[in-house]
Scaffold this active site. Structure first.
Site, PDB file in Angstrom:
ATOM      1  N   GLY A  21       8.307  14.011   3.783  1.00  0.00           N
ATOM      2  CA  GLY A  21       7.194  14.513   4.589  1.00  0.00           C
ATOM      3  C   GLY A  21       7.602  14.613   6.037  1.00  0.00           C
ATOM      4  O   GLY A  21       8.793  14.667   6.370  1.00  0.00           O
ATOM      5  N   CYS A  49       5.070  -1.497  11.045  1.00  0.00           N
ATOM      6  CA  CYS A  49       6.186  -2.353  10.612  1.00  0.00           C
ATOM      7  C   CYS A  49       7.543  -1.673  10.623  1.00  0.00           C
ATOM      8  O   CYS A  49       8.487  -2.181  11.240  1.00  0.00           O
ATOM      9  CB  CYS A  49       5.895  -2.876   9.219  1.00  0.00           C
ATOM     10  SG  CYS A  49       4.368  -3.793   9.188  1.00  0.00           S
ATOM     11  N   PHE A  76       5.149  -8.918   1.822  1.00  0.00           N
ATOM     12  CA  PHE A  76       5.592  -7.578   1.418  1.00  0.00           C
ATOM     13  C   PHE A  76       4.367  -6.734   1.074  1.00  0.00           C
ATOM     14  O   PHE A  76       4.313  -6.065   0.049  1.00  0.00           O
ATOM     15  CB  PHE A  76       6.562  -7.679   0.225  1.00  0.00           C
ATOM     16  CG  PHE A  76       7.792  -8.487   0.525  1.00  0.00           C
ATOM     17  CD1 PHE A  76       8.821  -7.950   1.286  1.00  0.00           C
ATOM     18  CD2 PHE A  76       7.913  -9.798   0.083  1.00  0.00           C
ATOM     19  CE1 PHE A  76       9.956  -8.703   1.597  1.00  0.00           C
ATOM     20  CE2 PHE A  76       9.041 -10.560   0.381  1.00  0.00           C
ATOM     21  CZ  PHE A  76      10.065 -10.006   1.141  1.00  0.00           C
ATOM     22  N   LEU A  77       3.363  -6.817   1.936  1.00  0.00           N
ATOM     23  CA  LEU A  77       2.091  -6.135   1.660  1.00  0.00           C
ATOM     24  C   LEU A  77       2.089  -4.752   2.291  1.00  0.00           C
ATOM     25  O   LEU A  77       2.441  -4.607   3.456  1.00  0.00           O
ATOM     26  CB  LEU A  77       0.924  -6.939   2.251  1.00  0.00           C
ATOM     27  CG  LEU A  77       0.870  -8.439   1.952  1.00  0.00           C
ATOM     28  CD1 LEU A  77      -0.262  -9.086   2.742  1.00  0.00           C
ATOM     29  CD2 LEU A  77       0.694  -8.676   0.465  1.00  0.00           C
ATOM     30  N   ARG A  78       1.652  -3.771   1.508  1.00  0.00           N
ATOM     31  CA  ARG A  78       1.469  -2.432   2.072  1.00  0.00           C
ATOM     32  C   ARG A  78       0.021  -2.296   2.500  1.00  0.00           C
ATOM     33  O   ARG A  78      -0.881  -2.525   1.679  1.00  0.00           O
ATOM     34  CB  ARG A  78       1.769  -1.348   1.028  1.00  0.00           C
ATOM     35  CG  ARG A  78       3.221  -1.206   0.683  1.00  0.00           C
ATOM     36  CD  ARG A  78       3.393  -0.477  -0.623  1.00  0.00           C
ATOM     37  NE  ARG A  78       2.785  -1.246  -1.726  1.00  0.00           N
ATOM     38  CZ  ARG A  78       2.535  -0.760  -2.936  1.00  0.00           C
ATOM     39  NH1 ARG A  78       2.795   0.497  -3.209  1.00  0.00           N
ATOM     40  NH2 ARG A  78       2.010  -1.520  -3.877  1.00  0.00           N
ATOM     41  N   VAL A  92      -2.359  -8.890   8.040  1.00  0.00           N
ATOM     42  CA  VAL A  92      -1.623  -9.835   7.186  1.00  0.00           C
ATOM     43  C   VAL A  92      -2.391 -11.150   7.029  1.00  0.00           C
ATOM     44  O   VAL A  92      -2.621 -11.618   5.910  1.00  0.00           O
ATOM     45  CB  VAL A  92      -0.207 -10.111   7.773  1.00  0.00           C
ATOM     46  CG1 VAL A  92       0.498 -11.208   6.985  1.00  0.00           C
ATOM     47  CG2 VAL A  92       0.625  -8.838   7.765  1.00  0.00           C
ATOM     48  N   ARG A 104      -1.508   3.034  13.878  1.00  0.00           N
ATOM     49  CA  ARG A 104      -0.346   2.615  14.676  1.00  0.00           C
ATOM     50  C   ARG A 104       0.907   3.356  14.227  1.00  0.00           C
ATOM     51  O   ARG A 104       1.219   3.400  13.054  1.00  0.00           O
ATOM     52  CB  ARG A 104      -0.149   1.097  14.572  1.00  0.00           C
ATOM     53  CG  ARG A 104      -1.186   0.330  15.392  1.00  0.00           C
ATOM     54  CD  ARG A 104      -1.009  -1.150  15.222  1.00  0.00           C
ATOM     55  NE  ARG A 104      -1.346  -1.571  13.864  1.00  0.00           N
ATOM     56  CZ  ARG A 104      -1.151  -2.808  13.402  1.00  0.00           C
ATOM     57  NH1 ARG A 104      -0.606  -3.723  14.171  1.00  0.00           N
ATOM     58  NH2 ARG A 104      -1.506  -3.111  12.173  1.00  0.00           N
ATOM     59  N   ASP A 127      -8.680 -17.222  14.859  1.00  0.00           N
ATOM     60  CA  ASP A 127      -8.272 -16.102  15.717  1.00  0.00           C
ATOM     61  C   ASP A 127      -8.890 -16.331  17.095  1.00  0.00           C
ATOM     62  O   ASP A 127     -10.053 -16.738  17.177  1.00  0.00           O
ATOM     63  CB  ASP A 127      -8.740 -14.769  15.132  1.00  0.00           C
ATOM     64  CG  ASP A 127      -7.909 -13.616  15.658  1.00  0.00           C
ATOM     65  OD1 ASP A 127      -7.220 -12.965  14.852  1.00  0.00           O
ATOM     66  OD2 ASP A 127      -7.928 -13.374  16.898  1.00  0.00           O
TER      67      ASP A 127
END
Ligand code: UGA
Length: 433
Positions: free
Chosen positions: A247, A254, A146-148, A8, A317, A27
């Site tokens: 599936g 998330c 709202f990021l994929r 993100v 993940r 970071d």
């Protein structure tokens, strides 16, 4: 300033610099920062490396290992975005440890400014954050993402909406300026509303997937075809066609964590949700159900295409693929895996319990069964004649219900998924459609 250079934060920093802002990304992972300074992105996200290299060339994007260094370099910091991990605790609650560490430091390095939380954190945490910052001149806002993963740059640049949860109208105006080049409806709301909207969005999407996945199992039972059902549902504008692909379960860092955190948050306030927690239970059952379809796999050689939780990412993940591989191994299968991007992460998850192939066709060599667990387009476009020659039982288990069944069957393969009924039960050939 952007604190946290994960999936993100790095997208936030790189995209803000592409929008013309001067951005310092921080970071504490020194290795990561060193590699970013060389223009090397520590994970796979389409389009991100180019944005980062451009930003560095234009001097609008730089990387630091401490907030103090970033503040010194920027001089004035108008807005700080916090995008650090908020993993789930054992009991499902949201772990705010990284947020606490970052905002505590922020309170000391900034004299004043706006701290915007991008990480997903529950409503009711505002006062704690102010206490940790311990600096009354720093204001707080929530600006959920709202990021994929795999589509993050595109999602950032072309958002469906921008949600700004602020304490004052001046802060809302400031954030509107930050995003002014993006074309999207802007929702100026309270901090709590913004935070809840994020949890609600992920829970709504996850519940939709849980439901279509259960309907796929029911399709199996009644010998209906889930792909046709999905299409029929999707053409109803009240339902819509997106996020309706069934599936062997959904994954990612998330949905599972946010769904459980929402239920936990409600429970702490004395409300027991009857709907939310089962979303995760059904998701686990979905992958168990898929594995049962393989039958007895003891001593069989199974090739696996796809390990990432989604296409276009290297992230494994909470990937159903990893859980499925572990179950196959535990059941005595010899497993050989391949993913175009996620091999390194998968190695951390699976160690030497499986074999690793260099290509998809290497993976299938001399196998008994093939299973495909991530929707990478190259898997869809496989040479099915070659696959048929390699896979002894000619069976392909499609964990994403996305492979070209008709074509594969023409090559003599048997395709099994969840709710993919056998040929004789499928739609009749008619000319009226
Ligand atoms: C999700 C949300 O879509 C983002 O809006 C949100 O910002 C993000 O979580 C987050 O909170 O950070 P992400 O988990 O990266 O994004 O990826 P998705 O594309 O949502 O996929 C999640 C899982 O659902 C994947 O395993 C995917 O394969 C599965 N999925 C998705 C399906 O099984 N069927 C579908 O139709 C769509």
């Amino acid at each position: 300033m952007v604190v946290g250079t994960g999936y993100v934060g790095l997208v936030q920093g790189a995209c803000l610099s592409a929008l013309g802002h001067t951005v310092a990304c921080v970071d504490i992972d020194e290795q990561k920062v060193a590699s970013l300074k060389n223009g090397v992105v520590p994970f796979f996200e389409p389009g991100l490396d180019i944005l980062i290299q451009d930003g560095m060339k234009q001097n609008t994007l730089a990387f630091y290992t401490s907030q103090q260094q970033a503040v010194d370099a920027l001089g004035t910091v108008d807005v700080t975005f916090v995008a650090v991990q908020t993993p789930r605790n054992e009991d499902g609650s949201c772990n705010l440890g990284a947020i606490k560490a970052v905002v505590t430091e922020l309170g000391t390095v900034l004299e004043e400014g706006l701290c915007v939380i991008k990480s997903t954190i529950p409503p009711g945490t505002k006062e704690d954050i102010h206490t940790w910052m311990n600096n009354p001149r720093i204001r707080l806002a929530s600006n959920p993402e709202f990021l994929r993963e795999g589509n993050s740059v595109e999602d950032f640049m072309h958002p469906d909406r921008i949600v700004l949860g602020t304490e004052t109208k001046e802060d809302a105006n400031l954030l509107c300026e930050v995003y002014e080049k993006l074309e999207a409806p802007v929702h100026i709301v309270s901090v709590e509303t913004a935070q809840l909207a994020k949890y609600a969005a992920n829970t709504m999407l996850a519940s939709r997937l849980a439901l279509i996945n259960e309907i796929a199992i029911i399709a199996d039972i009644v010998q209906a075809d889930i792909k046709d059902v999905e299409q029929i549902l999707g053409e109803d504008p009240r339902i819509g066609s997106r996020f309706l692909r069934s599936g062997a379960g959904f994954g990612g860092s998330c949905f599972p964590k946010d769904v459980l955190a929402l239920a936990d948050m409600a429970a702490r306030k004395g409300f027991e949700s009857l709907l939310i927690e089962p979303i995760i239970k059904t998701n686990t059952r979905q992958s168990d159900y898929f594995v049962q379809k393989f039958g007895d796999v003891k001593g069989k050689r199974i090739s696996v295409w796809g390990l990432a939780f989604n296409k276009d990412t290297d992230d494994t993940r909470e990937s159903p693929a990893i859980a499925i591989v572990k179950q196959l191994v535990a059941a005595g299968a010899e497993v050989c895996v391949y993913d175009p991007q996620a091999m390194e992460n998968a190695q951390n998850d699976l160690g030497d319990s499986v074999q690793y192939a260099d290509s998809m066709m290497d993976a299938v060599q001399e196998s008994d069964i093939l299973t495909v667990l991530t929707e990478w387009p190259e898997f869809q476009q496989a040479d099915w004649a070659l696959v048929k020659n390699q896979v002894k039982e000619a069976r392909v288990f499609d964990g994403k219900n996305f492979l070209p069944r008709d074509m594969m069957e023409e090559h003599g393969l048997i395709v099994e998924g969840i709710g993919l009924c056998h040929k004789e039960h499928r739609r009749p050939q008619s000319t009226c459609e």
